[in-house]
Design a protein around this motif. Sequence first.
Motif, PDB file in Angstrom:
ATOM      1  N   ASP A   6       3.180   1.064   1.877  1.00  0.00           N
ATOM      2  CA  ASP A   6       2.234   0.011   1.507  1.00  0.00           C
ATOM      3  C   ASP A   6       1.773   0.259   0.078  1.00  0.00           C
ATOM      4  O   ASP A   6       0.715   0.858  -0.144  1.00  0.00           O
ATOM      5  CB  ASP A   6       1.056   0.064   2.491  1.00  0.00           C
ATOM      6  N   THR A  26       5.497  -3.059   1.911  1.00  0.00           N
ATOM      7  CA  THR A  26       4.532  -4.159   1.963  1.00  0.00           C
ATOM      8  C   THR A  26       3.683  -4.083   0.705  1.00  0.00           C
ATOM      9  O   THR A  26       3.354  -2.986   0.233  1.00  0.00           O
ATOM     10  CB  THR A  26       3.621  -4.095   3.208  1.00  0.00           C
ATOM     11  N   ASN A  28       0.382  -6.363  -1.484  1.00  0.00           N
ATOM     12  CA  ASN A  28      -0.615  -7.436  -1.398  1.00  0.00           C
ATOM     13  C   ASN A  28      -1.169  -7.644  -2.808  1.00  0.00           C
ATOM     14  O   ASN A  28      -0.880  -6.827  -3.708  1.00  0.00           O
ATOM     15  CB  ASN A  28      -1.694  -7.119  -0.347  1.00  0.00           C
ATOM     16  N   LEU A  31      -2.808  -4.580  -4.328  1.00  0.00           N
ATOM     17  CA  LEU A  31      -1.882  -3.496  -4.695  1.00  0.00           C
ATOM     18  C   LEU A  31      -1.118  -3.854  -5.976  1.00  0.00           C
ATOM     19  O   LEU A  31      -0.848  -2.974  -6.806  1.00  0.00           O
ATOM     20  CB  LEU A  31      -0.910  -3.225  -3.545  1.00  0.00           C
ATOM     21  N   LYS A  88       4.461 -13.230   2.861  1.00  0.00           N
ATOM     22  CA  LYS A  88       3.227 -12.787   3.531  1.00  0.00           C
ATOM     23  C   LYS A  88       2.192 -13.911   3.456  1.00  0.00           C
ATOM     24  O   LYS A  88       1.869 -14.399   2.362  1.00  0.00           O
ATOM     25  CB  LYS A  88       2.719 -11.525   2.820  1.00  0.00           C
ATOM     26  N   PHE A 134      -4.756  -4.917  10.730  1.00  0.00           N
ATOM     27  CA  PHE A 134      -5.243  -3.910   9.766  1.00  0.00           C
ATOM     28  C   PHE A 134      -6.072  -2.863  10.504  1.00  0.00           C
ATOM     29  O   PHE A 134      -7.295  -3.011  10.656  1.00  0.00           O
ATOM     30  CB  PHE A 134      -6.118  -4.592   8.703  1.00  0.00           C
ATOM     31  N   ARG A 137      -9.024  -0.862   8.481  1.00  0.00           N
ATOM     32  CA  ARG A 137     -10.231  -1.646   8.155  1.00  0.00           C
ATOM     33  C   ARG A 137     -11.074  -1.899   9.392  1.00  0.00           C
ATOM     34  O   ARG A 137     -12.298  -2.067   9.281  1.00  0.00           O
ATOM     35  CB  ARG A 137      -9.844  -2.958   7.465  1.00  0.00           C
ATOM     36  N   ALA A 168      -0.778  -2.162  10.017  1.00  0.00           N
ATOM     37  CA  ALA A 168      -1.086  -2.086   8.581  1.00  0.00           C
ATOM     38  C   ALA A 168      -2.439  -1.425   8.382  1.00  0.00           C
ATOM     39  O   ALA A 168      -3.170  -1.172   9.345  1.00  0.00           O
ATOM     40  CB  ALA A 168      -1.071  -3.485   7.978  1.00  0.00           C
ATOM     41  N   SER A 169      -2.744  -1.178   7.111  1.00  0.00           N
ATOM     42  CA  SER A 169      -3.981  -0.465   6.782  1.00  0.00           C
ATOM     43  C   SER A 169      -4.003   0.896   7.494  1.00  0.00           C
ATOM     44  O   SER A 169      -5.037   1.355   7.956  1.00  0.00           O
ATOM     45  CB  SER A 169      -5.203  -1.329   7.156  1.00  0.00           C
ATOM     46  N   ARG A 171      -3.970   4.763   7.487  1.00  0.00           N
ATOM     47  CA  ARG A 171      -4.603   5.638   6.490  1.00  0.00           C
ATOM     48  C   ARG A 171      -4.145   7.090   6.571  1.00  0.00           C
ATOM     49  O   ARG A 171      -4.279   7.829   5.625  1.00  0.00           O
ATOM     50  CB  ARG A 171      -6.127   5.594   6.677  1.00  0.00           C
ATOM     51  N   THR A 188       2.979   0.447   8.245  1.00  0.00           N
ATOM     52  CA  THR A 188       2.998   0.514   6.791  1.00  0.00           C
ATOM     53  C   THR A 188       1.784   1.307   6.333  1.00  0.00           C
ATOM     54  O   THR A 188       0.663   1.082   6.796  1.00  0.00           O
ATOM     55  CB  THR A 188       3.046  -0.877   6.129  1.00  0.00           C
TER      56      THR A 188
HETATM   57  O1  G3P Z   1      -1.076  -3.576   4.481  1.00  0.00           O
HETATM   58  C1  G3P Z   1      -2.437  -3.867   4.365  1.00  0.00           C
HETATM   59  C2  G3P Z   1      -3.076  -2.849   3.548  1.00  0.00           C
HETATM   60  O2  G3P Z   1      -2.673  -2.940   2.221  1.00  0.00           O
HETATM   61  C3  G3P Z   1      -4.535  -2.746   3.646  1.00  0.00           C
HETATM   62  O3  G3P Z   1      -4.771  -1.411   3.548  1.00  0.00           O
HETATM   63  O4  G3P Z   1      -6.055   0.585   3.089  1.00  0.00           O
HETATM   64  O5  G3P Z   1      -6.550  -1.555   1.859  1.00  0.00           O
HETATM   65  O6  G3P Z   1      -7.142  -1.302   4.256  1.00  0.00           O
HETATM   66  P1  G3P Z   1      -6.223  -0.893   3.162  1.00  0.00           P
END
Ligand code: G3P
Length: 219
Positions: A6, A26, A28, A31, A88, A134, A137, A168-169, A171, A188
């Motif tokens: 990610d 992935t 966004n 990123l 996406k 996610f 989060r 996703a998300s 950690r 990811t």
């Molecule tokens: O894939 C989703 C991701 O980029 C969000 O991750 O760590 O910003 O919550 P984060």
Amino acid sequence: MKFFIDTANLAQIQDAHDLGILDGVTTNPSLMAKEGISGKDNVMKHYKTICDIVGDGDVSAEVIATDFQGMVREGEELAELHPNIVVKIPMIQEGVKALKYFSDKGIRTNCTLVFSAGQALIAAKAGASYVSPFIGRLDDISTDGLDLIEQIRLIYDNYGYETEILAASVRHPMHIIKCAEIGADVMTGPLSAIVALMKHPLTDNGLAQFLADHAKAAK
Ligand code: G3P
């Protein structure tokens, strides 16, 4: 389980690819911004470079528009860029229409910003290729993100939805292990979480001992 990284950082994508276990990327808008990528031409060029590094794997590229027509326009351009691009789309009402549109056209999608089982059910009904809950989060607001992965797995299995669950998300390594136990199709996360999976102090100690014994015997 598929492993996606990610990030939009090319060096990290290359490092993950060099490990030989990377299945995709992935990204966004946050990123991309973090890497200082802005302006349509630069953004498109960056996605193309990521696709070239990854080779065979999927690369999620997010639309910025929040209206149906805008998402369709952006998504079609992104999909034309490279066969491995997955468009996406955010989980909003206009996004659901776009998911269905792309699904009917055979363009693959990743429904992002998913925080509930209901949203994941709608994404599957609209024909999303991937759904992105996610989990980090949710953990951040004292709600167990892994519970959501379990719920979605159950619902998708109940009805045989083919939408892949893309945790996703992510950690840290325990997120990955728990997602694998539950049966998420994909995770990811950052390179650090992937690298951490390989680490164990007993491995390091054992190797140091083997090498020391080998050196002693060779004297
Ligand atoms: O894939 C989703 C991701 O980029 C969000 O991750 O760590 O910003 O919550 P984060």
